[in-house]
Design a protein around this motif. Structure first.
Motif, PDB file in Angstrom:
ATOM      1  N   VAL A 150      11.255  -7.479  -4.833  1.00  0.00           N
ATOM      2  CA  VAL A 150      10.209  -8.489  -4.243  1.00  0.00           C
ATOM      3  C   VAL A 150       8.546  -7.644  -4.224  1.00  0.00           C
ATOM      4  CG1 VAL A 150       9.799  -9.758  -2.148  1.00  0.00           C
ATOM      5  CG2 VAL A 150      11.915  -9.696  -3.151  1.00  0.00           C
ATOM      6  N   HIS A 151       8.922  -6.362  -3.620  1.00  0.00           N
ATOM      7  CA  HIS A 151       7.690  -5.732  -3.437  1.00  0.00           C
ATOM      8  C   HIS A 151       6.892  -5.225  -4.714  1.00  0.00           C
ATOM      9  CE1 HIS A 151       7.851  -5.898   0.813  1.00  0.00           C
ATOM     10  NE2 HIS A 151       8.902  -5.099   0.894  1.00  0.00           N
ATOM     11  N   ILE A 152       7.744  -5.066  -5.726  1.00  0.00           N
ATOM     12  CA  ILE A 152       6.990  -4.652  -7.008  1.00  0.00           C
ATOM     13  C   ILE A 152       6.366  -5.832  -7.548  1.00  0.00           C
ATOM     14  CG2 ILE A 152       7.630  -4.303  -9.526  1.00  0.00           C
ATOM     15  CD1 ILE A 152       7.594  -1.797  -7.547  1.00  0.00           C
ATOM     16  N   ARG A 153       7.124  -7.165  -7.309  1.00  0.00           N
ATOM     17  CA  ARG A 153       6.316  -8.476  -7.907  1.00  0.00           C
ATOM     18  C   ARG A 153       5.030  -8.485  -7.171  1.00  0.00           C
ATOM     19  NH1 ARG A 153      11.679 -10.412  -8.146  1.00  0.00           N
ATOM     20  NH2 ARG A 153      11.558 -11.411  -6.232  1.00  0.00           N
ATOM     21  N   LEU A 165       3.240  -6.523  -5.822  1.00  0.00           N
ATOM     22  CA  LEU A 165       2.084  -5.447  -6.012  1.00  0.00           C
ATOM     23  C   LEU A 165       1.629  -5.651  -7.373  1.00  0.00           C
ATOM     24  CD1 LEU A 165       0.829  -2.669  -5.414  1.00  0.00           C
ATOM     25  CD2 LEU A 165       2.891  -1.306  -6.263  1.00  0.00           C
ATOM     26  N   ARG A 166       2.394  -5.904  -8.228  1.00  0.00           N
ATOM     27  CA  ARG A 166       1.939  -6.548  -9.698  1.00  0.00           C
ATOM     28  C   ARG A 166       0.913  -7.582  -9.735  1.00  0.00           C
ATOM     29  NH1 ARG A 166       7.691  -5.818 -12.846  1.00  0.00           N
ATOM     30  NH2 ARG A 166       7.259  -3.514 -13.786  1.00  0.00           N
ATOM     31  N   GLN A 167       1.250  -8.625  -8.780  1.00  0.00           N
ATOM     32  CA  GLN A 167       0.371  -9.818  -8.622  1.00  0.00           C
ATOM     33  C   GLN A 167      -0.818  -9.277  -8.030  1.00  0.00           C
ATOM     34  OE1 GLN A 167       2.619 -12.335  -6.200  1.00  0.00           O
ATOM     35  NE2 GLN A 167       4.133 -12.959  -7.811  1.00  0.00           N
ATOM     36  N   LEU A 168      -0.971  -8.388  -7.008  1.00  0.00           N
ATOM     37  CA  LEU A 168      -2.217  -8.077  -6.369  1.00  0.00           C
ATOM     38  C   LEU A 168      -2.945  -7.325  -7.476  1.00  0.00           C
ATOM     39  CD1 LEU A 168      -0.817  -6.652  -3.022  1.00  0.00           C
ATOM     40  CD2 LEU A 168      -2.468  -8.672  -3.376  1.00  0.00           C
ATOM     41  N   LEU A 169      -2.421  -6.397  -8.522  1.00  0.00           N
ATOM     42  CA  LEU A 169      -3.158  -5.622  -9.424  1.00  0.00           C
ATOM     43  C   LEU A 169      -3.355  -6.355 -10.656  1.00  0.00           C
ATOM     44  CD1 LEU A 169      -0.935  -2.413  -9.148  1.00  0.00           C
ATOM     45  CD2 LEU A 169      -2.930  -2.852  -8.169  1.00  0.00           C
ATOM     46  N   ARG A 170      -2.847  -7.604 -10.863  1.00  0.00           N
ATOM     47  CA  ARG A 170      -3.131  -8.253 -12.204  1.00  0.00           C
ATOM     48  C   ARG A 170      -4.400  -8.651 -12.263  1.00  0.00           C
ATOM     49  NH1 ARG A 170       1.272 -11.612 -11.877  1.00  0.00           N
ATOM     50  NH2 ARG A 170       2.283  -9.917 -12.875  1.00  0.00           N
ATOM     51  N   PRO A 171      -5.258  -9.297 -11.341  1.00  0.00           N
ATOM     52  CA  PRO A 171      -6.606  -9.787 -11.667  1.00  0.00           C
ATOM     53  C   PRO A 171      -7.472  -8.549 -11.918  1.00  0.00           C
ATOM     54  CG  PRO A 171      -5.782 -10.727  -9.535  1.00  0.00           C
ATOM     55  CD  PRO A 171      -4.862  -9.902 -10.067  1.00  0.00           C
ATOM     56  N   TYR A 172      -7.044  -7.328 -11.970  1.00  0.00           N
ATOM     57  CA  TYR A 172      -7.928  -6.153 -12.172  1.00  0.00           C
ATOM     58  C   TYR A 172      -7.292  -5.530 -13.340  1.00  0.00           C
ATOM     59  CZ  TYR A 172      -9.225  -7.256  -7.536  1.00  0.00           C
ATOM     60  OH  TYR A 172      -9.550  -7.869  -6.240  1.00  0.00           O
ATOM     61  N   GLY A 173      -6.394  -6.094 -14.026  1.00  0.00           N
ATOM     62  CA  GLY A 173      -5.892  -5.320 -15.336  1.00  0.00           C
ATOM     63  C   GLY A 173      -5.223  -4.353 -15.039  1.00  0.00           C
ATOM     64  N   CYS A 174      -4.465  -4.087 -13.691  1.00  0.00           N
ATOM     65  CA  CYS A 174      -3.660  -2.745 -13.434  1.00  0.00           C
ATOM     66  C   CYS A 174      -2.247  -2.921 -13.150  1.00  0.00           C
ATOM     67  CB  CYS A 174      -4.423  -2.120 -12.191  1.00  0.00           C
ATOM     68  SG  CYS A 174      -6.202  -1.594 -12.432  1.00  0.00           S
ATOM     69  N   TYR A 181       0.816  -1.196  -0.014  1.00  0.00           N
ATOM     70  CA  TYR A 181      -0.091  -0.051   0.010  1.00  0.00           C
ATOM     71  C   TYR A 181       0.811   1.270  -0.083  1.00  0.00           C
ATOM     72  CZ  TYR A 181      -3.210   3.661   1.446  1.00  0.00           C
ATOM     73  OH  TYR A 181      -3.889   4.916   1.295  1.00  0.00           O
ATOM     74  N   ARG A 182       1.986   1.358   0.803  1.00  0.00           N
ATOM     75  CA  ARG A 182       2.787   2.398   1.097  1.00  0.00           C
ATOM     76  C   ARG A 182       3.570   2.768  -0.126  1.00  0.00           C
ATOM     77  NH1 ARG A 182       4.384   0.498   6.044  1.00  0.00           N
ATOM     78  NH2 ARG A 182       6.306   0.119   5.330  1.00  0.00           N
ATOM     79  N   LEU A 183       3.889   1.498  -0.866  1.00  0.00           N
ATOM     80  CA  LEU A 183       4.739   1.631  -2.204  1.00  0.00           C
ATOM     81  C   LEU A 183       3.569   2.166  -3.368  1.00  0.00           C
ATOM     82  CD1 LEU A 183       7.089   1.319  -3.811  1.00  0.00           C
ATOM     83  CD2 LEU A 183       6.421  -1.145  -4.128  1.00  0.00           C
ATOM     84  N   LEU A 184       2.514   1.588  -3.501  1.00  0.00           N
ATOM     85  CA  LEU A 184       1.519   2.095  -4.354  1.00  0.00           C
ATOM     86  C   LEU A 184       1.015   3.684  -4.140  1.00  0.00           C
ATOM     87  CD1 LEU A 184      -0.419   1.628  -6.867  1.00  0.00           C
ATOM     88  CD2 LEU A 184      -2.150   0.766  -5.094  1.00  0.00           C
ATOM     89  N   ALA A 185       0.841   3.821  -2.834  1.00  0.00           N
ATOM     90  CA  ALA A 185       0.506   5.362  -2.445  1.00  0.00           C
ATOM     91  C   ALA A 185       1.691   6.036  -3.020  1.00  0.00           C
ATOM     92  CB  ALA A 185       0.381   5.344  -1.178  1.00  0.00           C
ATOM     93  N   PHE A 186       2.800   5.842  -2.797  1.00  0.00           N
ATOM     94  CA  PHE A 186       3.903   6.722  -3.233  1.00  0.00           C
ATOM     95  C   PHE A 186       4.061   6.816  -4.761  1.00  0.00           C
ATOM     96  CE2 PHE A 186       8.238   7.573  -4.861  1.00  0.00           C
ATOM     97  CZ  PHE A 186       8.551   8.818  -4.412  1.00  0.00           C
ATOM     98  N   PHE A 187       3.941   5.746  -5.611  1.00  0.00           N
ATOM     99  CA  PHE A 187       3.744   5.981  -7.003  1.00  0.00           C
ATOM    100  C   PHE A 187       2.614   6.560  -7.594  1.00  0.00           C
ATOM    101  CE2 PHE A 187       6.285   1.708  -7.328  1.00  0.00           C
ATOM    102  CZ  PHE A 187       7.292   2.074  -8.033  1.00  0.00           C
ATOM    103  N   MET A 188       1.429   6.419  -6.863  1.00  0.00           N
ATOM    104  CA  MET A 188       0.319   7.287  -7.273  1.00  0.00           C
ATOM    105  C   MET A 188       0.316   8.454  -7.068  1.00  0.00           C
ATOM    106  SD  MET A 188      -2.952   4.415  -6.990  1.00  0.00           S
ATOM    107  CE  MET A 188      -3.919   5.284  -7.931  1.00  0.00           C
TER     108      MET A 188
END
Length: 234
Positions: free
Chosen positions: A199-202, A204-213, A162-169
């Motif tokens: 590791v955290h990027i992988r 994060l991508r796995q969590l977002l993949r089912p939603y196409g993000c 979440y913290r990583l995604l929040a920074f990116f967004m």
């Protein structure tokens, strides 16, 4: 102006007293707890600005358990946590950060470093919590509720991702090196290897993949990573 309250969760009285003196000399107010049960009561009663949390605590629950419990509670998850521990190897640091800790200090530590870390974490926490909801493509992030959704569907996401995604967004279309991401997301004083970011990027991508993000998180060759809604061309 009322001083910010810091909760010290530490079963060793001598360490608690030393930290209390350090905090009060820096203008903070102190709350104390010797175990998880007492700590939880202090959090509910006073809602401190930050928690200094020892890894090893007496009783059935450890500091890591308490950190996970806090970060899983929608009403308490925004309270930043700094882990205090004698465990100094990288695996334990990553374990603590994965549980949701905002920073990590290995005993023994200097009082000046402690105050510096506290102020840095409070600044990062304040900056993040003050942001308005962000939407990029189908992906939305609401810092007030700490929820992430895609086209209205909630995404179950851990505190580190979440913290990583929040920074990116919050900083789209900009490429960051692994070192920069460590500094910005975890703070420059957290000594974990750059590869931990991969590791955290992988994850994060796995969590977002089912939603196409998952394609929003892009690898920038020779640099690191960025978040972009623009489709890369090969």
């Amino acid at each position: 102006m009322q001083s910010e309250q810091i909760l010290i969760v530490e079963d060793e009285l001598a360490i608690r007293e030393m930290v209390v003196m350090t905090l009060e000399s820096a203008g903070f107010e102190s709350l104390q707890a010797a175990d998880v049960l007492e700590a939880h009561q202090q959090v509910v009663d006073h809602r401190p600005a930050l928690i200094l949390l020892d890894w090893m605590l007496p009783g059935d629950k450890s500091g890591i358990d308490f950190c996970r419990m806090l970060k899983g509670d929608e009403l308490l998850r925004e309270i930043p946590v700094i882990m205090l521990t004698a465990k100094g190897d990288e695996d334990n640091k990553v374990h603590g950060l994965d549980a949701g800790a905002d920073d990590y200090m290995t005993k023994p530590f200097s009082t000046r470093e402690l105050i510096s870390r506290i102020k840095a974490v409070l600044r990062r926490s304040s900056a993040l919590s003050s942001e308005m909801p962000i939407t990029i493509g189908a992906l939305s992030l609401d810092n007030k509720s700490q929820r992430v959704s895609a086209d209205g569907q909630l995404i179950d996401i851990g505190p580190t991702e979440y913290r990583l995604l929040a920074f990116f967004m919050s900083h789209p279309e900009r490429a960051y090196t692994r070192t920069q991401l460590l500094d910005q997301v975890w703070g420059g004083n957290v000594y974990i290897e750059d590869r931990t970011i991969d590791v955290h990027i992988r994850r994060l991508r796995q969590l977002l993949r089912p939603y196409g993000c998952d394609t929003l998180i892009q690898t920038v060759r020779g640099t690191g990573y960025r978040l972009s809604s623009l489709i890369e061309t090969k």
